[in-house]
Structures are given as structure tokens and as C-alpha cells.
Design an enzyme around this catalytic site. Structure first.
Site, mmCIF file in Angstrom:
data_model
loop_
_atom_site.group_PDB
_atom_site.id
_atom_site.type_symbol
_atom_site.label_atom_id
_atom_site.label_comp_id
_atom_site.label_asym_id
_atom_site.label_seq_id
_atom_site.Cartn_x
_atom_site.Cartn_y
_atom_site.Cartn_z
ATOM 1 N N TYR A 34 -13.269 -5.825 -3.469
ATOM 2 C CA TYR A 34 -12.628 -5.368 -1.849
ATOM 3 C C TYR A 34 -11.234 -5.213 -2.169
ATOM 4 O O TYR A 34 -10.886 -6.528 -3.469
ATOM 5 C CB TYR A 34 -12.824 -6.481 -0.956
ATOM 6 C CG TYR A 34 -13.165 -7.959 -1.092
ATOM 7 C CD1 TYR A 34 -11.759 -8.287 -1.615
ATOM 8 C CD2 TYR A 34 -13.762 -8.497 0.057
ATOM 9 C CE1 TYR A 34 -11.668 -9.598 -2.104
ATOM 10 C CE2 TYR A 34 -13.347 -10.445 -0.291
ATOM 11 C CZ TYR A 34 -12.074 -11.059 -0.612
ATOM 12 O OH TYR A 34 -11.964 -12.078 -1.290
ATOM 13 N N GLU A 35 -10.271 -4.968 -1.482
ATOM 14 C CA GLU A 35 -9.222 -4.756 -2.185
ATOM 15 C C GLU A 35 -8.192 -4.234 -2.813
ATOM 16 O O GLU A 35 -7.319 -4.103 -4.021
ATOM 17 C CB GLU A 35 -8.218 -5.741 -1.986
ATOM 18 C CG GLU A 35 -8.278 -6.271 -0.937
ATOM 19 C CD GLU A 35 -8.044 -5.962 0.225
ATOM 20 O OE1 GLU A 35 -7.256 -5.163 0.225
ATOM 21 O OE2 GLU A 35 -8.781 -6.839 1.658
#
Length: 535
Positions: free
Chosen positions: A418-419
């Protein structure tokens, strides 16, 4: 395990960070006594309030009941305590109810909170980042209404980007925003939304990307604030489901549906993705802090266990602590070294980000932009890798739920995804930070690292010379990667190895700073390996 020990390590490394001394000159409120008190209180809060919820949240998880998400018992109360104690808005501007402390102090405290209960902190991370985003991008009325509520935890926020057919390829998202009678109405689906719905705050604002025109790619995408309630009534926002995940069970990862939900445009139309990067960059730095929090806990467990577990030695004598075995000593040294090198790198980045804001003429934004993909990715990776290595030290018991390491391993696995995945960070590091920025961040890194390492030659001559050779090698490698702009496919194939070579170079710099000289040879060998893979 000791949260207080982690706080002490943080203070020790802050004292070794050149940028911190400059920041203290610029910010009189950053005196040693105040900073030590803040970090010490963060450790106490994390240990006393957050840590007891970590295993509970993992075991119980979040559930959808009558269309709304119910978080694990204790989460709502702890979130309120976290906000009321001032931690949620600690670096938010005072005019919005925050304390306006430097980002460095947040980066020093965050790993303690993440160590305590990373699942619950997922809600705090997006809410804090949204407060900064709205303070920067929202109109005055919206900022004045929302930012103080976010800073005190009365309201919460999410980041809504991904869709079923558009994950990292943001330019293909389909969620639409249409202007009707002066209001923007948003319709579409969003997935992978951490705390997309929950029972911990009265109102939830979704920082959402939607298409406002037919221009291709990201040019037709704008940014909106979409509350779950408008005028006290539901605003066309609903939860389809919670994902069944490997880890982070206490953090509800929601699939969301928006049906003519009223939204407020943030910033200029068509500039949604660049505007959202205010939030994304804060969350990427926080991801590095998440990894550090888990690595710190895992390192402590491994060291404590190795001191207490007795096995081996002479058969006619009592068994000895396994910490006395050379191979276990090697494992423990590698675990601790990688953890503290990461801590030093995070504090280096955070202090430089603060100085760059206070002294914009310094040009340090290029360096912070260059460092951010490294901290995000390798901070995240350290959480998983150190937990994995700690399990090896414990042996079979580390694989059981009698110890928290298996949860740390599961919780940490998502962080390099994620990110922005590892691959996305590598592409950004090459194409934006080297090519588009014409190597300005690289040049600042080399200058800062060489200047500091020169000062260590008298004390650590061999290691310092080896480090300077690595920097020279990385500069040459960067020249070869720059030349590959004419063959982008070949360059992108090598982007991952190039980013890993950069992290080895940064790690050697940090290792000398914190006197982890024993790590220099291993890191130099890793650098040579990644260079060879670049060709």
C-alpha cells in the site's frame, strides 16, 4: 519488550543527527527537556493504552453489522484518548487546534504508536494526513469546519483512490463527479479503503479522486471531500464489504460505494492527483515509521528471548543462553543493526523536511523527495524482514501465537504494497527523482553523506574509506542509469536494483553515524550485488 528503551534509542539517534541540531536553532521549543518529555509520554501512552489492543484487534477483527462497521472492543475508546491527548493533531497548525510541533517529533513518536497497535493507527494516519491536506487545499470555510474536528478526533477521514479496474493505474479510474445545481455529485466504487467506515468518530470524510471531464489519464481527475453524512443525513456512501486479509484484522479494509454523494472540490479541477500528494507523502513517511515500530518490537523480543532461552553448551554443564552462540549473535546483530539504521534514516529525512519548510531557499526539497521512496519502501520491508528474522531466533515457538511475532509478520506484509508498491517506488525513484529532477536530490545526498563521512575517517578509517568508495560507485551507477533514458525499457528493468543500491549507500552513511561499523562490510557487499544486477 520495552517502549521506554525504544524512546531512549530515538533520543540517542536524534542527538547524532546533524539536521536536528539545526532544527533546534530554528525552533526554540525543541529543547532537550521538552522533546524527551514528549517522546517519553508517547512511549507510556503506546504501552499503556495501545499495546493491550493489538492482539485483541487481531483476534476479533472488524465486522459489518446492519450496514455499518463495528471495530474491535476498545478501539473507539483508545482512538478518543489518542486524540484527546493531542497526539492526532500534534503537528497540525495551531489555528486549527493543533500543537504545530515539528514533523520530526511526529516521526519520533509514531513508531512507538505503531508498535503499540498498528491496526488502530491506520485510522489515525489517514485522519492526520487529511487534516494537513484540507488545511492546504480546501476553501477557508471547509478547512475551518473540518481540520479542527479531524485534529481532535471528533471526525475522521480516509483516502479513496483505488477502484476494481484501477489500482496503481490511477488514470483509468471511473468514479465520476458531475456538477448539478451548483453541487458536485459523485458516483462510483472504491476499494482498499482503510477504515472506510467505523464507529470511532461521528463523521467520516473521504478524500476521493473522481473524473470530472473526458480528458484521458490523470488530467481529467479532480479531488473531493465526500462526507458520509451531509446535513446530519446519509450522503449516498455505503460499505459493500470488508476484505478478509492476511493481517491488520483490526483495521477494516472496505469496499465502498458512492451513489450521487455530495462532495466538495479541493483545489483546482483536473489537478486531483498532484493535490492529493500532500496526503500521500505524509502517509509514505508514516509507512516507514510503521515498519520501524514493528522492527523495534521484533528486535526486542528476539534479544530478550535469546538472553533467557538456554540451550547447548558443554554436556557436563548447565545449558547456556542461546545469546552466547556465535550464529545467534550474528542474527541479533543484523536484526538490531538494520532496525537502528532505519531509525537514523527516518530521523534524517524528517529533520530535513522540517528544515526545508523553515528555510525554503535551502533547496532541500530535492533531497527529501529523493529520500522518501527509500524510506517508504525499505522502512516497510524492515518491518517484515526483522519480524521474519526474529522468528528464526525463537525457532518453533516464534511460529506460534504464544508470541506476537507471527502477527507482526502478517501485519507487516502489506506495507510494501500500500501507498505505492516496491515497483512503483522504484519507478518513481528512477524516473522522477533521477531523470525528471536531473539528479538534484542525488547530488545533495552525495554532498551531505561525503561531508559527514569525512569526519569519521580518523575514528573509523577503513570503514569510512569503504563508504566513500560506495558513494563513488553509486555516483557512477547513477550516471549509467541517466544515460539509459534513451532505452527506457532497459532502465525500468533495472529500476528495482538501482533503488536497492541507493538504500545500501544510505544505510552505510547511517551505519557510520550511529557507529554500527560492523554493518559496513555487509552493506557494501549488498551494494556491489545490486550494482552488478544493474549491469
Amino acid at each position: 519488550m520495552s517502549f521506554a528503551d525504544q524512546a531512549d534509542r530515538t533520543l540517542d539517534i536524534l542527538a547524532l543527527t546533524p539536521g536536528w541540531h539545526r532544527l533546534k536553532e530554528l525552533r526554540e521549543d525543541c529543547d532537550d527537556e521538552t522533546v524527551a518529555a514528549i517522546i517519553g509520554e508517547a512511549a507510556s501512552f503506546a504501552e499503556g493504552v495501545l499495546a493491550p489492543l493489538n492482539a485483541v484487534g487481531d483476534r476479533i477483527g472488524a465486522k459489518v453489522i446492519d450496514g455499518r462497521v463495528k471495530t474491535p472492543d476498545g478501539f473507539a475508546g483508545a482512538f478518543r484518548q489518542y486524540a484527546e491527548a493531542g497526539w492526532l493533531g500534534m503537528d497540525v497548525a495551531e489555528k486549527f487546534g493543533g500543537q504545530a510541533v515539528p514533523l520530526t517529533l511526529h516521526a519520533a513518536c509514531a513508531p512507538l504508536f505503531e508498535r503499540g497497535c498498528i491496526a488502530l493507527m491506520m485510522a489515525a494516519g489517514s485522519t492526520r494526513a487529511a487534516a494537513h491536506l484540507l488545511a492546504e487545499a480546501a476553501d477557508e470555510a471547509t478547512a475551518d469546519e473540518w481540520v479542527p474536528k479531524l485534529s481532535t478526533g471528533e471526525w475522521a477521514a480516509t483516502i479513496c483512490i483505488s477502484e476494481p479496474e484501477a489500482g496503481s493505474d490511477v488514470g483509468r479510474l471511473r468514479t465520476k463527479a458531475e456538477l448539478s445545481d451548483g453541487e458536485w455529485l459523485i458516483t462510483g466504487q472504491k476499494i482498499w479503503i482503510s477504515f472506510g467506515d467505523h464507529d470511532m468518530a461521528d463523521r467520516i470524510g473521504h478524500c476521493l479522486l473522481a473524473r470530472t471531464n473526458d480528458q484521458p489519464g490523470t488530467r481529467g481527475i479532480s479531488l473531493f471531500l465526500v462526507p458520509n453524512l451531509a446535513g446530519g443525513q446519509p450522503n449516498g456512501v455505503s460499505v459493500d464489504r470488508i476484505e478478509e486479509k492476511m493481517g491488520l484484522h483490526g483495521s477494516p479494509t472496505c469496499a465502498m460505494r458512492f451513489d450521487n454523494a455530495r462532495g466538495i472540490m479541493l483545489g483546482r479541477e483536473g489537478r486531483g492527483l498532484p493535490q492529493l500528494f500532500t496526503m500521500i507523502e505524509l502517509m509514505r513517511l508514516l509507512t516507514g515509521c510503521q515498519g520501524l515500530g514493528i522492527a523495534s518490537a521484533a528486535a526486542d523480543i528476539a534479544e530478550d528471548y535469546a538472553r533467557e532461552r538456554r540451550q547447548g553448551g558443554r554436556p557436563d554443564q548447565p545449558p547456556v543462553p542461546i545469546s552466547s552462540h556465535p550464529d545467534v549473535q550474528r542474527q541479533l546483530h543484523e536484526i538490531r543493526s538494520s532496525t537502528e539504521i532505519l531509525r537514523a534514516a527516518i530521523l534524517e529525512l524528517a529533520t530535513t523536511m522540517d528544515i526545508a519548510r523553515l528555510e525554503p531557499e535551502s533547496g532541500l526539497e530535492d533531497f527529501t523527495g529523493w529520500m522518501l521512496p527509500l524510506i517508504k519502501n525499505f522502512g516497510a520491508a524492515a518491518g517484515f524482514e526483522v519480524a521474519n528474522a526474529a522468528i528464526q531466533v525463537l525457532g518453533g515457538v516464534g511460529y506460534t501465537r504464544d508470541w506476537p511475532l507471527e502477527q507482526y509478520l502478517r501485519d507487516a506484509r502489506i506495507m510494501t504494497i500500500y501507498e505505492g508498491t516496491t515497483g512503483m517506488q522504484a519507478l518513481d525513484f528512477l524516473t522522477r527523482r533521477l531523470w525528471r529532477d536531473e539528479g538534484r536530490g542525488l547530488a545533495l545526498f552525495l554532498e551531505k553523506a561525503r561531508d559527514e563521512i569525512d569526519a569519521y575517517i580518523a575514528e573509523h578509517p577503513a570503514e569510512s574509506e569503504r563508504a566513500l568508495m560506495v558513494l563513488d560507485g553509486f555516483e557512477r551507477l547513477s550516471g549509467r542509469m541517466t544515460a539509459l533514458q534513451s532505452d527506457p525499457d532497459a532502465a525500468l528493468y533495472r529500476a528495482d536494483s538501482y533503488m536497492r543500491a541507493a538504500w545500501s549507500a544510505v544505510s552505510i552513511w547511517m551505519a557510520l553515524r550511529i557507529s554500527e561499523t560492523g554493518a559496513v562490510g555487509k552493506l557494501a557487499a549488498e551494494f556491489d550485488f545490486h550494482c552488478a544486477r544493474c549491469g
